[in-house]
Design an enzyme around this catalytic site. Sequence first.
Site, PDB file in Angstrom:
ATOM      1  N   SER A 178      73.403  -0.443 -56.417  1.00 45.55           N
ATOM      2  CA  SER A 178      74.069   0.000 -57.640  1.00 45.55           C
ATOM      3  C   SER A 178      75.485  -0.519 -57.811  1.00 45.55           C
ATOM      4  O   SER A 178      75.961  -0.610 -58.936  1.00 45.55           O
ATOM      5  CB  SER A 178      74.039   1.524 -57.729  1.00 45.55           C
ATOM      6  OG  SER A 178      74.358   2.114 -56.505  1.00 45.55           O
ATOM      7  N   HIS A 206      67.649   1.249 -60.594  1.00 43.14           N
ATOM      8  CA  HIS A 206      68.238   0.215 -61.461  1.00 43.14           C
ATOM      9  C   HIS A 206      67.281  -0.946 -61.754  1.00 43.14           C
ATOM     10  O   HIS A 206      67.626  -1.842 -62.503  1.00 43.14           O
ATOM     11  CB  HIS A 206      69.516  -0.342 -60.832  1.00 43.14           C
ATOM     12  CG  HIS A 206      70.586   0.690 -60.687  1.00 43.14           C
ATOM     13  ND1 HIS A 206      71.398   1.071 -61.726  1.00 43.14           N
ATOM     14  CD2 HIS A 206      70.962   1.442 -59.625  1.00 43.14           C
ATOM     15  CE1 HIS A 206      72.243   2.006 -61.311  1.00 43.14           C
ATOM     16  NE2 HIS A 206      71.990   2.249 -60.040  1.00 43.14           N
ATOM     17  N   LYS A 238      68.052   6.080 -66.494  1.00 44.57           N
ATOM     18  CA  LYS A 238      68.694   4.780 -66.655  1.00 44.57           C
ATOM     19  C   LYS A 238      67.938   3.966 -67.712  1.00 44.57           C
ATOM     20  O   LYS A 238      68.029   4.295 -68.877  1.00 44.57           O
ATOM     21  CB  LYS A 238      68.834   4.118 -65.297  1.00 44.57           C
ATOM     22  CG  LYS A 238      69.934   4.896 -64.533  1.00 44.57           C
ATOM     23  CD  LYS A 238      70.170   4.569 -63.124  1.00 44.57           C
ATOM     24  CE  LYS A 238      71.313   5.456 -62.641  1.00 44.57           C
ATOM     25  NZ  LYS A 238      71.142   5.948 -61.278  1.00 44.57           N
TER      26      LYS A 238
HETATM   27  C1  LIG Z   1      71.420   7.096 -60.472  1.00 43.04           C
HETATM   28  C2  LIG Z   1      70.787   6.932 -59.147  1.00 43.04           C
HETATM   29  C3  LIG Z   1      70.177   8.013 -58.496  1.00 43.04           C
HETATM   30  C4  LIG Z   1      70.276   9.406 -59.020  1.00 43.04           C
HETATM   31  O1  LIG Z   1      69.458   9.609 -60.111  1.00 43.04           O
HETATM   32  P1  LIG Z   1      69.801  10.806 -61.100  1.00 43.04           P
HETATM   33  O2  LIG Z   1      68.557  11.014 -61.869  1.00 43.04           O
HETATM   34  O3  LIG Z   1      70.946  10.357 -61.914  1.00 43.04           O
HETATM   35  O4  LIG Z   1      70.143  11.996 -60.239  1.00 43.04           O
HETATM   36  C5  LIG Z   1      69.516   7.758 -57.314  1.00 43.04           C
HETATM   37  N1  LIG Z   1      69.474   6.539 -56.779  1.00 43.04           N
HETATM   38  C6  LIG Z   1      70.079   5.478 -57.352  1.00 43.04           C
HETATM   39  C7  LIG Z   1      70.016   4.133 -56.704  1.00 43.04           C
HETATM   40  C8  LIG Z   1      70.767   5.653 -58.547  1.00 43.04           C
HETATM   41  O5  LIG Z   1      71.394   4.625 -59.111  1.00 43.04           O
END
Ligand SMILES: *Cc1c(COP(=O)(O)O)cnc(C)c1O
Length: 401
Positions: A178, A206, A238
């Site tokens: 990320s 992602h 996302k």
């Molecule tokens: C955003 C994210 C999460 C968390 O997901 P949420 O639904 O926002 O709690 C977990 N792992 C990664 C790699 C992320 O980018």
Amino acid sequence: MKDQRLRQRLAERHAAHLYRRPRMAEGPSTPHRVVDGRPVLSFCSNDYLGLASHPQVIAAFKQGAEQYGVGSGAAHLVNGHTRAHQALEEELADFVGRERALLFSTGYMANLGVIGALVGRGDAVFEDRLNHASLLDGGLLSGARFKRYPHADANALAGLLAESGAGERLVVTDGVFSMDGDLAPLPALATLAHQHDAWLMVDDAHGLGVLGARGRGTVEHFGLGAMEVPVLMGTLGKALGTAGAFVAGDADLIEWLIQAARPYIYTTAMPAALAEATRASLHLVDEEPWRREHLRTLITRFRAGAEQLGLRLMPSDTPIQPILVGDAGEALGLSQRLWDAGIQVTAIRPPTVPQGTARLRVTFSAAHSLQDLDILLTALCKFRNLWHSSPSGGEPCKSIE
Ligand SMILES: *Cc1c(COP(=O)(O)O)cnc(C)c1O
């Protein structure tokens, strides 16, 4: 006194330039919006496909609320599990080509849930150093022996696996990292996991919706399947533009998670309307492939333009395009300059990233226009001389594309 000690800790955060506060936005998560009272062009959303405010997604959400109300009223195992949740689980499983899928209310919870359900005391969990915080927390909370390997280093992992005498072994990695935007070496990790009879879990928060010819994510990008990646986690907040998360795998895995994953058992099911909205998003990933293609164009043009300016990019082929600055103060200063020019780009500093690798983290969305990209490049050109690490004497400003 405890109040004073807390105030002291807050003051220390301030002094170290590590104080954080949320900015307040108006309207949906689109590139052009009002943030903290002023119009800005944002490059920091994870709404990669621009689906968060898609009319069909909003319509499905409204219709879902009409049909099911707002709150789901209970956990899945009590009576919060509706036909909408069931349909979404089946469609997600289909989407990623697995037997089953299980919904969680957030990605953070999914990660705590899966890791804790698969390993515990006497077992071992192996994690990339740059894994998302929720994966690291999940590993620590599980009670299993916690081993971190250097970023994307399959050889180091091989060594750790070879010397481990643990019961169950679980290898956990982000698909797309990320803060760097690079990919995990999934084929090598899959081979190792197979050799050592270890589980491999990929968090594709992602990659899902973005990577692979059909947007199935990092696993599709590498041409891998359920055999190689038996535990696949994805988030809905996302690229899919809604909220929540899921874990996909074979029927036994999902049945086990239903029995043992505490963040699944002990929390209220996501609203059914959210499940309906997400079903609409899933269809759009297939029906509007231009979103993925446009994102590709933005990424390619950004990289070409930024390289022309002499900016230091990272080896990323994803919508996460960090610009390396180095010094935390400088990164913060640049982010502020951009903000003053009406452009929102986040500065990422230690401890989120290693010392000396502070960066501007640019993320692209299919909702950005080519003109938005030009505005960003023009501003970066103007400010690039402000950072010392930037090689001077690149092309003169303007005339980017
Ligand atoms: C955003 C994210 C999460 C968390 O997901 P949420 O639904 O926002 O709690 C977990 N792992 C990664 C790699 C992320 O980018």
